[in-house]
Write a protein that holds these residues in place. Sequence first.
Motif, PDB file in Angstrom:
ATOM      1  N   GLN A 100      47.176  38.121  28.420  1.00  0.00           N
ATOM      2  CA  GLN A 100      47.940  36.879  28.621  1.00  0.00           C
ATOM      3  C   GLN A 100      48.577  36.814  30.014  1.00  0.00           C
ATOM      4  O   GLN A 100      49.748  36.469  30.179  1.00  0.00           O
ATOM      5  N   GLY A 101      47.799  37.168  31.012  1.00  0.00           N
ATOM      6  CA  GLY A 101      48.272  37.075  32.393  1.00  0.00           C
ATOM      7  C   GLY A 101      49.064  38.264  32.880  1.00  0.00           C
ATOM      8  O   GLY A 101      49.507  38.275  34.031  1.00  0.00           O
ATOM      9  N   GLN A 102      49.247  39.304  32.044  1.00  0.00           N
ATOM     10  CA  GLN A 102      50.036  40.467  32.444  1.00  0.00           C
ATOM     11  C   GLN A 102      49.194  41.609  33.019  1.00  0.00           C
ATOM     12  O   GLN A 102      49.722  42.668  33.340  1.00  0.00           O
ATOM     13  N   LEU A 103      47.885  41.406  33.151  1.00  0.00           N
ATOM     14  CA  LEU A 103      47.002  42.463  33.634  1.00  0.00           C
ATOM     15  C   LEU A 103      47.377  42.880  35.053  1.00  0.00           C
ATOM     16  O   LEU A 103      47.486  42.051  35.952  1.00  0.00           O
ATOM     17  N   LEU A 104      47.548  44.206  35.249  1.00  0.00           N
ATOM     18  CA  LEU A 104      47.911  44.747  36.554  1.00  0.00           C
ATOM     19  C   LEU A 104      46.794  45.590  37.168  1.00  0.00           C
ATOM     20  O   LEU A 104      46.660  45.646  38.389  1.00  0.00           O
ATOM     21  N   LYS A 105      45.997  46.238  36.309  1.00  0.00           N
ATOM     22  CA  LYS A 105      45.006  47.193  36.811  1.00  0.00           C
ATOM     23  C   LYS A 105      43.767  47.144  35.929  1.00  0.00           C
ATOM     24  O   LYS A 105      43.873  47.198  34.707  1.00  0.00           O
ATOM     25  N   ILE A 106      42.590  47.053  36.553  1.00  0.00           N
ATOM     26  CA  ILE A 106      41.356  47.015  35.780  1.00  0.00           C
ATOM     27  C   ILE A 106      40.274  47.829  36.483  1.00  0.00           C
ATOM     28  O   ILE A 106      40.155  47.801  37.711  1.00  0.00           O
ATOM     29  N   ASN A 107      39.512  48.562  35.690  1.00  0.00           N
ATOM     30  CA  ASN A 107      38.393  49.365  36.170  1.00  0.00           C
ATOM     31  C   ASN A 107      37.147  48.956  35.401  1.00  0.00           C
ATOM     32  O   ASN A 107      37.135  48.942  34.169  1.00  0.00           O
ATOM     33  N   ILE A 108      36.081  48.609  36.114  1.00  0.00           N
ATOM     34  CA  ILE A 108      34.817  48.197  35.504  1.00  0.00           C
ATOM     35  C   ILE A 108      33.715  49.079  36.056  1.00  0.00           C
ATOM     36  O   ILE A 108      33.522  49.151  37.278  1.00  0.00           O
ATOM     37  N   GLU A 109      32.974  49.751  35.171  1.00  0.00           N
ATOM     38  CA  GLU A 109      31.928  50.678  35.609  1.00  0.00           C
ATOM     39  C   GLU A 109      30.612  50.394  34.906  1.00  0.00           C
ATOM     40  O   GLU A 109      30.536  50.320  33.685  1.00  0.00           O
ATOM     41  N   TYR A 110      29.574  50.212  35.711  1.00  0.00           N
ATOM     42  CA  TYR A 110      28.183  50.091  35.249  1.00  0.00           C
ATOM     43  C   TYR A 110      27.936  48.858  34.372  1.00  0.00           C
ATOM     44  O   TYR A 110      27.103  48.896  33.472  1.00  0.00           O
ATOM     45  N   PHE A 111      28.615  47.787  34.629  1.00  0.00           N
ATOM     46  CA  PHE A 111      28.315  46.489  34.026  1.00  0.00           C
ATOM     47  C   PHE A 111      29.094  45.442  34.810  1.00  0.00           C
ATOM     48  O   PHE A 111      29.837  45.764  35.734  1.00  0.00           O
ATOM     49  N   GLY A 112      28.941  44.184  34.420  1.00  0.00           N
ATOM     50  CA  GLY A 112      29.706  43.129  35.069  1.00  0.00           C
ATOM     51  C   GLY A 112      28.873  42.300  36.024  1.00  0.00           C
ATOM     52  O   GLY A 112      27.897  42.774  36.613  1.00  0.00           O
ATOM     53  N   ASN A 113      29.266  41.041  36.186  1.00  0.00           N
ATOM     54  CA  ASN A 113      28.585  40.122  37.086  1.00  0.00           C
ATOM     55  C   ASN A 113      29.607  39.152  37.681  1.00  0.00           C
ATOM     56  O   ASN A 113      30.812  39.282  37.448  1.00  0.00           O
ATOM     57  N   HIS A 114      29.109  38.201  38.430  1.00  0.00           N
ATOM     58  CA  HIS A 114      30.017  37.250  39.090  1.00  0.00           C
ATOM     59  C   HIS A 114      30.832  36.455  38.074  1.00  0.00           C
ATOM     60  O   HIS A 114      32.037  36.219  38.279  1.00  0.00           O
ATOM     61  N   LEU A 117      33.684  38.570  36.780  1.00  0.00           N
ATOM     62  CA  LEU A 117      34.697  38.740  37.823  1.00  0.00           C
ATOM     63  C   LEU A 117      35.535  37.480  37.967  1.00  0.00           C
ATOM     64  O   LEU A 117      36.767  37.541  38.097  1.00  0.00           O
ATOM     65  N   GLN A 118      34.891  36.348  37.919  1.00  0.00           N
ATOM     66  CA  GLN A 118      35.619  35.083  37.999  1.00  0.00           C
ATOM     67  C   GLN A 118      36.516  34.878  36.778  1.00  0.00           C
ATOM     68  O   GLN A 118      37.658  34.412  36.904  1.00  0.00           O
ATOM     69  N   TYR A 119      36.021  35.242  35.603  1.00  0.00           N
ATOM     70  CA  TYR A 119      36.798  35.122  34.371  1.00  0.00           C
ATOM     71  C   TYR A 119      38.080  35.950  34.465  1.00  0.00           C
ATOM     72  O   TYR A 119      39.169  35.507  34.084  1.00  0.00           O
ATOM     73  N   ILE A 120      37.956  37.161  34.993  1.00  0.00           N
ATOM     74  CA  ILE A 120      39.109  38.056  35.112  1.00  0.00           C
ATOM     75  C   ILE A 120      40.137  37.493  36.088  1.00  0.00           C
ATOM     76  O   ILE A 120      41.332  37.404  35.788  1.00  0.00           O
ATOM     77  N   THR A 121      39.679  37.115  37.260  1.00  0.00           N
ATOM     78  CA  THR A 121      40.621  36.706  38.303  1.00  0.00           C
ATOM     79  C   THR A 121      41.301  35.377  37.984  1.00  0.00           C
ATOM     80  O   THR A 121      42.440  35.148  38.398  1.00  0.00           O
ATOM     81  N   GLN A 122      40.634  34.507  37.250  1.00  0.00           N
ATOM     82  CA  GLN A 122      41.257  33.232  36.879  1.00  0.00           C
ATOM     83  C   GLN A 122      42.383  33.409  35.875  1.00  0.00           C
ATOM     84  O   GLN A 122      43.231  32.522  35.728  1.00  0.00           O
ATOM     85  N   ARG A 123      42.425  34.548  35.190  1.00  0.00           N
ATOM     86  CA  ARG A 123      43.425  34.790  34.149  1.00  0.00           C
ATOM     87  C   ARG A 123      44.366  35.936  34.491  1.00  0.00           C
ATOM     88  O   ARG A 123      45.137  36.378  33.637  1.00  0.00           O
ATOM     89  N   SER A 124      44.309  36.438  35.727  1.00  0.00           N
ATOM     90  CA  SER A 124      45.062  37.654  36.071  1.00  0.00           C
ATOM     91  C   SER A 124      45.681  37.529  37.455  1.00  0.00           C
ATOM     92  O   SER A 124      45.375  38.309  38.367  1.00  0.00           O
ATOM     93  N   SER A 125      46.560  36.585  37.626  1.00  0.00           N
ATOM     94  CA  SER A 125      47.165  36.353  38.943  1.00  0.00           C
ATOM     95  C   SER A 125      48.106  37.478  39.364  1.00  0.00           C
ATOM     96  O   SER A 125      48.480  37.564  40.540  1.00  0.00           O
ATOM     97  N   GLN A 126      48.495  38.348  38.400  1.00  0.00           N
ATOM     98  CA  GLN A 126      49.388  39.465  38.715  1.00  0.00           C
ATOM     99  C   GLN A 126      48.631  40.745  39.069  1.00  0.00           C
ATOM    100  O   GLN A 126      49.240  41.803  39.261  1.00  0.00           O
ATOM    101  N   LEU A 127      47.309  40.675  39.161  1.00  0.00           N
ATOM    102  CA  LEU A 127      46.476  41.863  39.358  1.00  0.00           C
ATOM    103  C   LEU A 127      46.863  42.601  40.634  1.00  0.00           C
ATOM    104  O   LEU A 127      46.958  42.007  41.712  1.00  0.00           O
ATOM    105  N   ARG A 128      47.065  43.918  40.500  1.00  0.00           N
ATOM    106  CA  ARG A 128      47.430  44.763  41.645  1.00  0.00           C
ATOM    107  C   ARG A 128      46.309  45.727  42.042  1.00  0.00           C
ATOM    108  O   ARG A 128      46.249  46.152  43.194  1.00  0.00           O
ATOM    109  N   HIS A 129      45.456  46.083  41.074  1.00  0.00           N
ATOM    110  CA  HIS A 129      44.484  47.160  41.293  1.00  0.00           C
ATOM    111  C   HIS A 129      43.150  46.752  40.686  1.00  0.00           C
ATOM    112  O   HIS A 129      43.066  46.491  39.483  1.00  0.00           O
TER     113      HIS A 129
END
Length: 332
Positions: A100-114, A117-129
């Motif tokens: 709910q917008g509180q995400l600070l740190k995320i690690n993605i390994e061996y999967f994922g696409n554009h 990435l867009q889905y994450i960043t649109q919902r994670s304005s507090q992201l630090r890492h």
Amino acid sequence: MPKPKRYVWRIKQKKQTASSSSAPPPPPPWVELPREITADILSRLGTVEILLNAQRVCSTWCNICHDPSMWRVIDMRNDEDTYMEDVFDKLCRIAVDRSQGQLLKINIEYFGNHDLLQYITQRSSQLRHLRLVSCDDILNGSLAAVAKNFPLLEELHIYLTAICTVDIEAVGRSCSQLKSFTFNDCGFRGLTRFRSLQIDVNDQALAIAVNMPELRHLALFGNTMTNEGLCAILDGCPRLESLDLRHCYSIDLKGDLETRCHQHIIDLKCPRDCTHGYEFSAQICDYNSGDDQSVWFSDYFNDYEYDYDDFDYDDFTNPFNGEYLDEDGFFW
């Protein structure tokens, strides 16, 4: 005539036994733990384990696993299983939604696409890492398209994932608080052929120098830059405290440049320093042999031997494809 025996006591005893057997069992002992302790224990299991198993144990755990504070850190490691990429994509989106917008740190390994990435960043304005490892479907320009969505980013770590100069420039412009940047690739030797092909081996280094002046920590394992690129980084990033140049074989770290690096960088790893403890393969791509560029490209691709038996797989029989996940991450 003797009186008949009475069985009142036994009848009452049976009734008592029946009533006691119908009593609900006591709650499991972990339910009585303070909520914050339970949350701390569950957070150590990892994102995938929580979504697929832990939240099903009891209603108390399920409730805690839906608390946004549980999802400030998301760690998604696929272990290079290509058949599970869609499952991990869906699980990652569920975890991001729960934050709910509180995400600070995320690690993605061996999967994922554009799109992810867009889905994450649109919902994670507090992201630090943000850490991306071998995300083959995240292509050049993907980071540039979403960089404006995480203005508070302090650490960006890219391993074995394609990004370009445009990505670096966009991140530098949009993330003014960026203090730590990693862009690690395979090591390359014999890069004179890149220059003959008019490929700029210093473009990434120059983009860092111009757009990331506040960096304290920089790792460019296996980068193609030369002394020119290194000098630009030293000029453009005066606050650097650590610099990893291992496997940057086009750098000739001697004389004044070597002295300058040792005087200004507290933690310096030179091109030929030991790679012991490096968490990924320290592979070196050596292009020194052979003079014909066409042979070089041919040899590069012929180094791979494909076993087509490995691709004998029926998607319709895969029990772990995305069609079996509901919106809460459960298989059905």
